[in-house]
Design an enzyme around this catalytic site. Structure first.
Site, PDB file in Angstrom:
ATOM      1  CG  ASP A  65      -1.938   1.139   1.193  1.00 40.66           C
ATOM      2  OD1 ASP A  65      -2.255   1.628   0.094  1.00 40.66           O
ATOM      3  OD2 ASP A  65      -2.433   1.529   2.273  1.00 40.66           O
ATOM      4  CB  SER A  66       0.377   4.674  -1.165  1.00 35.78           C
ATOM      5  OG  SER A  66      -0.929   4.908  -0.652  1.00 35.78           O
ATOM      6  CE1 TYR A 126       2.816   5.798  -3.719  1.00 37.33           C
ATOM      7  CE2 TYR A 126       1.722   4.031  -4.915  1.00 37.33           C
ATOM      8  CZ  TYR A 126       2.819   4.509  -4.216  1.00 37.33           C
ATOM      9  OH  TYR A 126       3.909   3.707  -4.037  1.00 37.33           O
ATOM     10  N   GLY A 127      -2.535   9.630  -4.868  1.00 36.32           N
ATOM     11  CA  GLY A 127      -3.646  10.197  -5.630  1.00 36.32           C
ATOM     12  C   GLY A 127      -3.338  11.501  -6.338  1.00 36.32           C
ATOM     13  CB  CYS A 186      -2.698   0.766  -2.713  1.00 33.74           C
ATOM     14  SG  CYS A 186      -2.646   2.522  -3.170  1.00 33.74           S
ATOM     15  CG  ASN A 187      -9.260   1.195  -3.045  1.00 33.52           C
ATOM     16  OD1 ASN A 187     -10.150   0.615  -3.642  1.00 33.52           O
ATOM     17  ND2 ASN A 187      -9.053   1.021  -1.744  1.00 33.52           N
ATOM     18  CB  THR A 188      -4.438   5.314  -5.667  1.00 34.43           C
ATOM     19  OG1 THR A 188      -5.342   6.088  -4.880  1.00 34.43           O
ATOM     20  CG2 THR A 188      -3.868   6.188  -6.772  1.00 34.43           C
ATOM     21  CD  GLU A 233      -3.249   8.643   7.160  1.00 29.80           C
ATOM     22  OE1 GLU A 233      -2.508   9.637   7.264  1.00 29.80           O
ATOM     23  OE2 GLU A 233      -3.109   7.782   6.273  1.00 29.80           O
ATOM     24  CB  CYS A 256     -10.844   4.287   0.820  1.00 25.65           C
ATOM     25  SG  CYS A 256      -9.350   4.907   1.647  1.00 25.65           S
ATOM     26  CB  THR A 257      -7.537  -0.111   2.558  1.00 24.60           C
ATOM     27  OG1 THR A 257      -6.530   0.839   2.174  1.00 24.60           O
ATOM     28  CG2 THR A 257      -7.736  -1.116   1.436  1.00 24.60           C
ATOM     29  CG  HIS A 258      -7.263   5.216   5.331  1.00 31.28           C
ATOM     30  ND1 HIS A 258      -6.407   4.801   4.342  1.00 31.28           N
ATOM     31  CD2 HIS A 258      -6.523   5.988   6.180  1.00 31.28           C
ATOM     32  CE1 HIS A 258      -5.197   5.297   4.572  1.00 31.28           C
ATOM     33  NE2 HIS A 258      -5.238   6.016   5.689  1.00 31.28           N
TER      34      HIS A 258
END
Length: 305
Positions: free
Chosen positions: A16-17, A48-49, A79-81, A185, A219-221
């Site tokens: 993941d980023s 990354y976005g 990572c979705n992006t 976060e 989104c993994t968050h």
């Protein structure tokens, strides 16, 4: 006398980023307990976005190659992006199976609706645990089932989820929620400000897509916000079936592992090692929240610019 089958403990790379992919790892641990996991968070180069497609692909491929060099036999792009923008490049760069987060989430959404029209009497064709259309066959029609996707701006702009859902015959709407990642976060997963932000996003999304039946967390968050999302949906009087793309990805990965490593040793406890490209202390602090257990040691690496 035949010899007993030798068990194998595969090494699974998870990339993941940043930190969100740890929710995928958290779901993987109980599903594939006999594996060794290598997690890489490219924290020095996030987000990354905001980068170009070429830059995202370069970052993601370099990270994927690092995990392969460390012994990964299967790679999960958590990572979705990176999945939306660079999955083909990553798959072409490695000689091992690679799975992203978009397709598993779409297939999990499909499972909540009408799988196939019974009148057509068709059986799903599976590959790597996912339903795929046979050559020359149109996707099943589930147009009455509408999926609302919450994701970051970059993922929404890629329309990766819309393409994946439409390919399965599902209608889709996407809603960019740029404030949710920083709120998670910050640790504000159960905070009045987050509830208010969710109320605004969900009200706007459901005004545009009132027929939505399923909510896909793209989104993994966002799994860390699921209790708050359920609470908000109840408050606005619009309950939805919630799909966690991190959990869906873990289940698709388990199917892939069963296919490629049929002699998996399930008696062993999982082992793992963590790498980050910046701020080990922050990774340990935030990572423990995402993983649901302490992240005791993180190795700092430099993958360049």
């Amino acid at each position: 006398m035949s010899q007993p089958t030798k068990t194998h403990s595969p090494t699974i790379g998870v990339f993941d980023s940043g930190f969100g992919g740890l929710t995928v790892l958290r779901s993987l641990l109980p599903l594939i307990p006999g594996a060794h996991y290598i997690y890489l968070g490219d924290t020095a180069r996030l987000p990354y976005g905001s980068k170009s497609h070429e830059t995202i692909a370069r970052y993601a491929v370099s990270s994927a190659k690092f995990l392969h060099e460390q012994g990964a036999e299967l790679l999960v792009i958590a990572c979705n992006t990176a999945t939306a923008m660079a999955l083909p490049e990553i798959q072409q760069s490695l000689p091992i199976p690679v799975i992203g987060v978009v397709q598993p989430g779409a297939h999990a959404a499909l499972a909540t609706g009408k799988h196939l029209d019974p009148s057509q009497d068709r059986v799903p064709h599976l590959r790597d645990g996912l339903i795929v259309a046979k050559v020359g066959e149109a996707p099943p029609s589930n147009a009455a089932h509408h999926v609302l996707v919450l994701a970051t701006s970059a993922t929404v702009q890629s329309h990766a989820y819309t393409h994946a859902l439409n390919a399965l015959g599902l209608e889709a709407s996407e809603k960019a929620c740029p404030l949710l990642v920083p709120l998670v976060e910050e640790g504000w997963t159960n905070h009045p400000v987050t509830d208010e932000v969710l109320k605004i996003y969900l009200t706007e999304a459901l005004t545009s897509a009132p027929a939505a039946q399923t909510l896909l967390l793209g989104c993994t968050h966002y799994p860390l916000l699921e209790p708050a999302i359920r609470r908000t949906l109840a408050a606005i009087g619009h309950p939805l079936t919630i799909i966690d793309s991190a959990d869906a990805t873990a289940r698709a990965t388990a199917a892939l592992v069963a296919q490629h490593f049929p002699s998996l040793d399930t008696t062993r406890k999982p082992t793992y090692i963590f790498y980050a490209t910046d701020s080990i202390e922050k990774f340990q602090h935030l990572g423990s929240s995402f993983l649901g257990q302490p992240v005791a040691e993180v190795n700092l690496i430099d993958l360049g610019g």
